[in-house]
Design a protein around this motif. Structure first.
Motif, PDB file in Angstrom:
ATOM      1  N   THR A 190       1.087  -1.608  -0.228  1.00 43.97           N
ATOM      2  CA  THR A 190       0.026  -0.415   0.058  1.00 43.97           C
ATOM      3  C   THR A 190       0.547   1.457   0.086  1.00 43.97           C
ATOM      4  OG1 THR A 190       0.021  -0.113   2.112  1.00 43.97           O
ATOM      5  CG2 THR A 190      -1.842  -0.872   0.864  1.00 43.97           C
TER       6      THR A 190
ATOM      7  N   GLU B 177      -0.038   5.350   0.416  1.00 38.56           N
ATOM      8  CA  GLU B 177      -0.300   6.802   0.338  1.00 38.56           C
ATOM      9  C   GLU B 177      -0.422   7.427   0.702  1.00 38.56           C
ATOM     10  OE1 GLU B 177      -4.432   4.416   2.145  1.00 38.56           O
ATOM     11  OE2 GLU B 177      -3.271   5.634   3.945  1.00 38.56           O
TER      12      GLU B 177
ATOM     13  N   ASN C 161      -1.013  11.156   1.938  1.00 37.12           N
ATOM     14  CA  ASN C 161      -3.174  12.309   2.745  1.00 37.12           C
ATOM     15  C   ASN C 161      -2.778  13.404   2.021  1.00 37.12           C
ATOM     16  OD1 ASN C 161      -4.365  13.535   3.435  1.00 37.12           O
ATOM     17  ND2 ASN C 161      -4.486  12.739   5.823  1.00 37.12           N
TER      18      ASN C 161
ATOM     19  N   ASP D 296      -4.625   6.610  -2.740  1.00 38.96           N
ATOM     20  CA  ASP D 296      -4.048   5.018  -2.609  1.00 38.96           C
ATOM     21  C   ASP D 296      -2.648   4.316  -3.908  1.00 38.96           C
ATOM     22  OD1 ASP D 296      -5.671   5.126  -4.839  1.00 38.96           O
ATOM     23  OD2 ASP D 296      -7.132   3.320  -3.345  1.00 38.96           O
ATOM     24  N   LYS D 297      -2.549   3.737  -3.915  1.00 36.98           N
ATOM     25  CA  LYS D 297      -2.063   3.412  -5.132  1.00 36.98           C
ATOM     26  C   LYS D 297      -2.121   3.566  -6.060  1.00 36.98           C
ATOM     27  CE  LYS D 297       0.419  -0.255  -5.847  1.00 36.98           C
ATOM     28  NZ  LYS D 297       1.007  -1.593  -5.477  1.00 36.98           N
TER      29      LYS D 297
END
Lengths: 397, 183
Positions: free
Chosen positions: B104, B106, B108, B146-147
């Motif tokens: 994962t 991420e 923000n 996300d990715k």
């Protein structure tokens, strides 16, 4: 109670003979008036609590903290290079100057030598940013007073500076360009020529902007003799920058506590003369800003000539892999467009500072507001706040 | 204290200026000329601004050249250096030749301050600053990218990769070599 200027005593001017009765009838109640935090003339989120008697302000108290972002506490949790983007966000009109002040402090603590070319690059970008900042100050001051046109003129020319700086480092306002021991990028090819072009383009425009406001009679009426700050009071409050120079004190850190390559450069410290304004009033501060633009242009021209050319120059060559200053404390300062910006850093020998204290120029300059606004009209308070040229990002940090 | 304003120096006018009409015409002529001057502004939503390669926009993950995944090897340097701690990742082993990649990843975007440090420290040129600048969200959840949202093909950030090679990474590698020669 403020003193009213009347030709005769108040009792004689009025038809009712009894003085005491008139005094009683005319006694007005003082009213508390909140100016801000959404007042447009406060340049951000500043609240000024005015105690008014009619239209005359008897007491003005600025309240801060609406834009507090815990810069100093934040800095304790971050590595030294990671603090630089946050210093950008203090005085967001002149980010380069903030970066320079912080980097100077850390470099002083680490006893780091910076390449000569880097020094010149830094001075050029800092002076460009100073011009941009003064243009905003002049434009918005005109806007406060009621002149809309200068804003368009100044923002047009500021746009050229922002485009140059964007080309240099990829951001228009929050540059993150000056790093401890160097800069993030070298000048792009042809950048120097473009800066030279800009200086040649901007010189006549600077004249135009100067004449636009300083020769305007309405503007002079609104600012001349308003908010007079005597030199001794300015020094006692710890003012710096155009605020102090407007009061006739020749004090400029670039000359009096020189850093970087400023000792090699020729420029004047601008102080107003008595024939164009009252020393220390709003007009004097405005004139200082307007004339400092010429000095900045002079500095940039000299830097462009003197800057050494280095083949395959790596601006990050002197940037330490790990910024880890020895134990100790340091106070580094630099002349911002608004005055002296200082950083007091205590290091415990870690990669993170133990404490960072920022001495911001706007905060100190704003503290003179109760002194300046006392006894003025409400509309003049707007002119006074505009002439202090505050940026709330720096006041609240 | 209310003080009387000092007297204002009046500007001396010539006769031509006193008549006033020529001055009005002068002003009108200046305004008229501006109609044919080049524009300083453009109509933003209709006319889009194309940033230069140096521009630091939204950070993106670059796809491998063989489209088998992302270049990222999940070393965690970008997460370490990010001042507002916007980046988080979880590393796993992979069959690809890079051996590690993020399970994962991420960012923000509510936290991101576009400082460009992640791109600066990345050893694989896997995270770069794109040209996207008008980033808006309808909810706070959609701001955490996300990715899938971050992954872009290398062609779309070609400008930036070229820029980095020309002005940053090549110079750095040269100086590193010089440093290695002199022990």
């Amino acid at each position: 109670m403020p003193e009213l200027i009347l030709e005769k005593p108040l009792a004689e001017l009025l038809p009712v003979p009894s003085g005491a009765l008139v005094e009683k009838q005319l006694k007005t109640e003082e009213m508390v008036l909140n100016m801000g935090p959404q007042h447009p003339s406060t340049h951000g989120v500043l609240r000024v609590e005015l105690l008014t008697d009619g239209e005359v302000v008897s007491k003005a108290t600025p309240y801060l903290g609406y834009l507090h972002r815990c810069f100093e506490k934040h800095a304790e949790a971050l590595d030294y290079p990671m603090i630089i983007p946050y210093t950008d966000r203090m005085d967001y009109i002149a980010s380069m100057n903030n970066d320079l002040a912080f980097c100077l402090a850390v470099e002083k603590l680490m006893k780091l030598e910076v390449p000569r070319r880097t020094e010149f690059m830094r001075v050029i970008v800092v002076e460009l940013n100073r011009i941009a900042s003064h243009l905003v100050a002049i434009g918005t001051y005109g806007l406060d007073i009621g002149a809309f046109t200068p804003l368009l003129f100044t923002f047009r020319d500021r746009e050229h500076i922002l485009s140059l700086l964007e080309w240099l480092c990829g951001a228009r306002m929050l540059y993150n360009y000056i790093w401890v021991g160097g800069t993030s990028h070298d000048f792009p090819p042809k950048f120097k020529e473009r800066v030279g072009e800009f200086v040649r383009y901007f010189k006549p425009k600077a004249d135009e902007i100067y004449r636009l406001l300083t020769n305007n009679e309405i503007f002079i009426q609104r600012t001349r003799g308003i908010g007079v700050l005597p030199a001794d009071v300015a020094i006692n409050y710890g003012c710096s920058g155009p605020m102090l120079r407007g009061s006739g004190v020749k004090w400029d850190l670039r000359r009096d506590d020189p850093y970087s390559v400023y000792p090699e450069l020729e420029f004047d410290v601008v102080v107003p003369t008595a024939d164009e304004c009252v020393i220390g009033d709003c007009l004097a501060r405005h004139i200082v800003r307007a004339k400092e633009i010429y000095e900045s242009l002079k500095i940039i021209e000299q830097c462009l000539d003197k800057m050494p050319e280095v083949e395959n120059f790596d601006p990050q060559a002197a940037v330490p892999k790990r910024v880890k200053p020895p134990k100790g404390d340091v106070y580094g300062r630099a002349e911002n467009p608004r005055g002296e910006l200082g950083f007091y850093i205590i290091s415990e020998g870690n990669t993170k500072p133990f404490r960072v204290k920022a001495r911001s120029s706007c905060f100190v300059n704003l503290s003179t507001l109760p002194e300046l606004a006392k006894g003025q009209l409400i509309s003049d308070v707007v002119a006074i706040i505009g002439s202090i040229d505050i940026v709330l990002g720096e006041i609240d940090r | 204290m209310q003080t009387k304003n000092p007297d204002i120096k009046k500007t001396k006018f010539t006769l031509l200026e006193k008549i006033y009409l020529p001055e009005i015409l002068k002003g009108l002529w200046y305004t008229f000329k501006q109609m044919f001057a080049p524009n300083f502004t453009f109509r933003y939503p209709d006319v889009r601004w194309n940033p230069i390669a140096a521009f630091r926009g939204r950070p993106v993950l670059v796809e491998r050249d063989d489209k088998a995944g992302e270049r990222c090897v999940a070393c965690g340097l970008c997460a370490r250096v990010c001042p507002p701690m916007a980046i988080s990742m979880q590393a796993v082993e992979t069959e690809l030749e890079q051996e590690r990649h993020p399970l994962t990843f991420e960012i923000n975007m509510l936290r991101c301050i576009y400082c460009g440090y992640c791109e600066e420290v990345c050893p694989e040129e896997a995270i770069v600053m794109s040209k996207e600048y008008d980033i808006t969200y309808f909810s706070r959840e959609s701001a955490i990218m996300d990715k899938q949202k971050l992954l872009v093909p290398a062609e779309s950030v070609k400008d930036r990769l070229d820029f980095l090679r020309k002005f940053k990474n090549d110079i750095r590698k040269e100086s590193d070599q010089v440093a290695n020669v002199q022990p």
